[in-house]
Design a protein around this motif. Sequence first.
Motif, PDB file in Angstrom:
ATOM      1  N   VAL A   1       2.988   7.101   7.967  1.00 22.04           N
ATOM      2  CA  VAL A   1       3.700   6.321   6.886  1.00 22.04           C
ATOM      3  C   VAL A   1       4.591   7.377   5.899  1.00 22.04           C
ATOM      4  CG1 VAL A   1       2.363   4.303   6.874  1.00 22.04           C
ATOM      5  CG2 VAL A   1       1.967   6.140   5.360  1.00 22.04           C
ATOM      6  N   LEU A   2       3.920   8.615   6.097  1.00 16.65           N
ATOM      7  CA  LEU A   2       4.361   9.428   5.009  1.00 16.65           C
ATOM      8  C   LEU A   2       5.831  10.211   5.447  1.00 16.65           C
ATOM      9  CD1 LEU A   2       1.092  11.167   4.141  1.00 16.65           C
ATOM     10  CD2 LEU A   2       2.029   9.089   3.002  1.00 16.65           C
ATOM     11  N   PHE A   3       6.159  10.342   6.558  1.00 13.19           N
ATOM     12  CA  PHE A   3       6.945  11.334   6.957  1.00 13.19           C
ATOM     13  C   PHE A   3       8.433  10.491   7.334  1.00 13.19           C
ATOM     14  CE2 PHE A   3       2.842  13.462   7.133  1.00 13.19           C
ATOM     15  CZ  PHE A   3       3.327  14.457   6.401  1.00 13.19           C
TER      16      PHE A   3
ATOM     17  N   ALA B   1       6.894  25.525   6.385  1.00 13.48           N
ATOM     18  CA  ALA B   1       6.594  24.056   6.149  1.00 13.48           C
ATOM     19  C   ALA B   1       7.508  23.517   5.226  1.00 13.48           C
ATOM     20  CB  ALA B   1       5.216  23.764   6.222  1.00 13.48           C
TER      21      ALA B   1
ATOM     22  N   GLY C   1      -5.386  14.518   3.404  1.00 11.23           N
ATOM     23  CA  GLY C   1      -4.518  13.917   2.421  1.00 11.23           C
ATOM     24  C   GLY C   1      -5.054  14.282   0.808  1.00 11.23           C
TER      25      GLY C   1
ATOM     26  N   ASN D   1       5.269  12.508  -2.409  1.00 14.42           N
ATOM     27  CA  ASN D   1       4.695  11.473  -2.959  1.00 14.42           C
ATOM     28  C   ASN D   1       5.133  11.083  -4.295  1.00 14.42           C
ATOM     29  OD1 ASN D   1       2.513   9.732  -3.925  1.00 14.42           O
ATOM     30  ND2 ASN D   1       1.343  10.306  -2.403  1.00 14.42           N
TER      31      ASN D   1
ATOM     32  N   ILE E   1       2.519  12.461  -6.953  1.00 21.53           N
ATOM     33  CA  ILE E   1       2.508  13.869  -7.038  1.00 21.53           C
ATOM     34  C   ILE E   1       3.349  14.322  -8.423  1.00 21.53           C
ATOM     35  CG2 ILE E   1       2.643  16.267  -6.094  1.00 21.53           C
ATOM     36  CD1 ILE E   1       1.503  14.910  -3.537  1.00 21.53           C
TER      37      ILE E   1
ATOM     38  N   SER F   1       9.793  17.173   5.020  1.00 25.46           N
ATOM     39  CA  SER F   1       9.250  18.575   4.997  1.00 25.46           C
ATOM     40  C   SER F   1      10.400  19.691   4.436  1.00 25.46           C
ATOM     41  CB  SER F   1       8.880  18.857   6.628  1.00 25.46           C
ATOM     42  OG  SER F   1       8.458  20.228   6.563  1.00 25.46           O
TER      43      SER F   1
ATOM     44  N   TRP G   1       0.709  -1.367  -0.076  1.00 21.42           N
ATOM     45  CA  TRP G   1       0.104   0.087   0.049  1.00 21.42           C
ATOM     46  C   TRP G   1       0.956   1.244  -0.006  1.00 21.42           C
ATOM     47  CZ3 TRP G   1      -1.184   4.531   1.994  1.00 21.42           C
ATOM     48  CH2 TRP G   1      -2.387   5.199   1.874  1.00 21.42           C
TER      49      TRP G   1
ATOM     50  N   TYR H   1      -3.126  16.684  -1.726  1.00 22.20           N
ATOM     51  CA  TYR H   1      -2.989  15.848  -3.027  1.00 22.20           C
ATOM     52  C   TYR H   1      -3.233  16.705  -4.173  1.00 22.20           C
ATOM     53  CZ  TYR H   1      -2.142  12.091  -6.266  1.00 22.20           C
ATOM     54  OH  TYR H   1      -1.499  11.376  -7.278  1.00 22.20           O
TER      55      TYR H   1
ATOM     56  N   SER I   1      -2.902   6.865   8.368  1.00 27.22           N
ATOM     57  CA  SER I   1      -3.111   7.859   6.909  1.00 27.22           C
ATOM     58  C   SER I   1      -2.023   8.866   6.749  1.00 27.22           C
ATOM     59  CB  SER I   1      -4.263   8.250   6.853  1.00 27.22           C
ATOM     60  OG  SER I   1      -4.614   9.327   7.897  1.00 27.22           O
TER      61      SER I   1
HETATM   62  N1  ACO Z   1      -2.112   1.493   4.817  1.00 24.35           N
HETATM   63  C1  ACO Z   1      -3.256   0.998   4.426  1.00 24.35           C
HETATM   64  N2  ACO Z   1      -4.288   1.910   4.052  1.00 24.35           N
HETATM   65  C2  ACO Z   1      -4.365   3.011   4.125  1.00 24.35           C
HETATM   66  C3  ACO Z   1      -3.411   3.785   4.651  1.00 24.35           C
HETATM   67  C4  ACO Z   1      -2.179   2.911   4.989  1.00 24.35           C
HETATM   68  N3  ACO Z   1      -1.092   3.589   5.510  1.00 24.35           N
HETATM   69  N4  ACO Z   1      -3.799   5.151   5.053  1.00 24.35           N
HETATM   70  C5  ACO Z   1      -4.940   5.109   4.405  1.00 24.35           C
HETATM   71  N5  ACO Z   1      -5.486   3.961   4.056  1.00 24.35           N
HETATM   72  C6  ACO Z   1      -6.838   3.561   3.438  1.00 24.35           C
HETATM   73  C7  ACO Z   1      -7.957   4.627   3.551  1.00 24.35           C
HETATM   74  O1  ACO Z   1      -8.303   4.362   4.974  1.00 24.35           O
HETATM   75  C8  ACO Z   1      -8.716   4.305   2.708  1.00 24.35           C
HETATM   76  O2  ACO Z   1      -9.695   3.112   2.886  1.00 24.35           O
HETATM   77  P1  ACO Z   1     -10.834   3.139   2.566  1.00 24.35           P
HETATM   78  O3  ACO Z   1     -11.072   3.310   0.910  1.00 24.35           O
HETATM   79  O4  ACO Z   1     -11.555   1.927   2.950  1.00 24.35           O
HETATM   80  O5  ACO Z   1     -11.591   4.390   3.351  1.00 24.35           O
HETATM   81  C9  ACO Z   1      -8.053   4.077   1.183  1.00 24.35           C
HETATM   82  O6  ACO Z   1      -6.425   3.704   2.043  1.00 24.35           O
HETATM   83  C10 ACO Z   1      -7.445   4.961   0.423  1.00 24.35           C
HETATM   84  O7  ACO Z   1      -7.388   6.369   1.304  1.00 24.35           O
HETATM   85  P2  ACO Z   1      -6.929   7.876   0.465  1.00 24.35           P
HETATM   86  O8  ACO Z   1      -6.698   8.619   1.338  1.00 24.35           O
HETATM   87  O9  ACO Z   1      -8.029   7.957  -0.606  1.00 24.35           O
HETATM   88  O10 ACO Z   1      -5.522   7.253  -0.309  1.00 24.35           O
HETATM   89  P3  ACO Z   1      -4.889   8.239  -1.281  1.00 24.35           P
HETATM   90  O11 ACO Z   1      -4.692   7.315  -2.467  1.00 24.35           O
HETATM   91  O12 ACO Z   1      -5.552   9.509  -1.449  1.00 24.35           O
HETATM   92  O13 ACO Z   1      -3.402   8.306  -0.723  1.00 24.35           O
HETATM   93  C11 ACO Z   1      -2.119  10.073   0.694  1.00 24.35           C
HETATM   94  C12 ACO Z   1      -3.310   9.071   0.793  1.00 24.35           C
HETATM   95  C13 ACO Z   1      -1.108   9.121   0.452  1.00 24.35           C
HETATM   96  C14 ACO Z   1      -2.071  10.664   2.020  1.00 24.35           C
HETATM   97  C15 ACO Z   1      -2.328  11.099  -0.540  1.00 24.35           C
HETATM   98  O14 ACO Z   1      -3.646  11.711  -0.409  1.00 24.35           O
HETATM   99  C16 ACO Z   1      -1.178  12.147  -0.407  1.00 24.35           C
HETATM  100  O15 ACO Z   1      -0.249  11.840  -0.864  1.00 24.35           O
HETATM  101  N6  ACO Z   1      -1.613  13.400  -0.061  1.00 24.35           N
HETATM  102  C17 ACO Z   1      -0.577  14.377  -0.050  1.00 24.35           C
HETATM  103  C18 ACO Z   1       0.064  14.345   1.251  1.00 24.35           C
HETATM  104  C19 ACO Z   1       1.263  15.636   1.107  1.00 24.35           C
HETATM  105  O16 ACO Z   1       1.867  15.441   0.074  1.00 24.35           O
HETATM  106  N7  ACO Z   1       1.465  16.401   2.214  1.00 24.35           N
HETATM  107  C20 ACO Z   1       2.538  17.208   2.086  1.00 24.35           C
HETATM  108  C21 ACO Z   1       2.454  18.293   2.785  1.00 24.35           C
HETATM  109  S1  ACO Z   1       2.748  17.954   4.667  1.00 24.35           S
HETATM  110  C22 ACO Z   1       3.503  19.318   5.319  1.00 24.35           C
HETATM  111  O17 ACO Z   1       3.665  20.411   4.890  1.00 24.35           O
HETATM  112  C23 ACO Z   1       4.013  18.930   6.874  1.00 24.35           C
END
Ligand code: ACO
Length: 321
Positions: free
Chosen positions: A153-155, A109, A209, A247, A250, A276, A32, A213, A150
Amino acid sequence: MSFTILGTGKAVPEYVLTNDELSTMVDTNDEWIRTRTGIGERHICKHETITELCVKAARQALENAGTAPEELDLIICSTMRGENITPSQGCVIQKELGASCPAFDVNAACSGFIYALDIAAGYFERKRVRRALIVSMDNLSNIIDWTDRSTCVLFGDGGAAAVLGEGDDLLSIHLTASGNDEAIRIPHGTNSSPFYEHEEERAVLHMAGNEVYKFATAAMANGIRRAVEEAGLSQSDVNLVIPHQANIRIINTAAKNLEIPRERFFCNVEHYGNTSSGSVAIALDEANRSGVLKAGDIVAMCAFGGGLTTGSCVLRWSKKA
Ligand code: ACO
């Protein structure tokens, strides 16, 4: 006059947290995380402090630039949270290096490195400085909700530094901010006043998120397009794009909306996650040290993050390998 980049350096914590180990902490899995983000592992602080990392990156950059700390006329640290509220992280770095110049912090940020470059460009323009140090460092692991799959896992933690000298290599730079405390927010978390009437919030990252995105994919393509135009260049002139490593999807989407071949986008998100403010700076250091960057290259850098902020710039890389 703008500036030229004389040297770079980076510092990340020793400990590597893999997707598999994360899967033992929250309900997630390697597949995932990789397919949705491109992240395979991230560095997390255990024994290191943010100050130790800042100083390590700064010393490396000074060495790479052939510059002594005493020669510095300015130190800017971009971070969301330094070691203390005061003194600033910039002043802490100054003390550790034994420098004696103005020093302060900027918080934009993930866009912090580009914001700091723009501030430094003003000092060079006004001929107030001959050498400036920028350190971009964040330690997000202490403001992450480690039970929220959610976001956790990203940071990752880490950052990098750059030493700037007099020159004309910054060709364009463009910053934006659009006040938004809903898409990304990290509250302070504590208030020691016995008089304060509001409830305390946990100091952890909240992020919508999907909203971020959508913002990010548009911001990255628009930011690079505009910076290239303002530099008087065309996209085909860009030899290397250093995008914010949040990501891989992106980055891929932005690349599709630009006329710059995907292979010119530098990517290391797999190994660091989103650090960040450190993100673009780490990538720049790796491109410098690995020989990816060649003297004469045109480099576009772009970041986005909390604020919501963005920063995009185009510069000429003059440093010889
Ligand atoms: N593992 C497994 N499943 C997960 C996880 C995970 N770690 N996280 C979320 N899911 C599930 C969700 O619960 C959801 O399940 P559901 O369909 O049953 O509800 C499914 O996965 C899809 O979730 P989405 O949020 O729609 O997933 P998406 O493909 O949009 O990816 C993500 C999420 C990775 C966070 C994406 O939206 C993203 O990259 N956003 C941008 C974040 C970013 O760039 N931030 C930068 C700024 S941060 C700063 O300034 C400090």
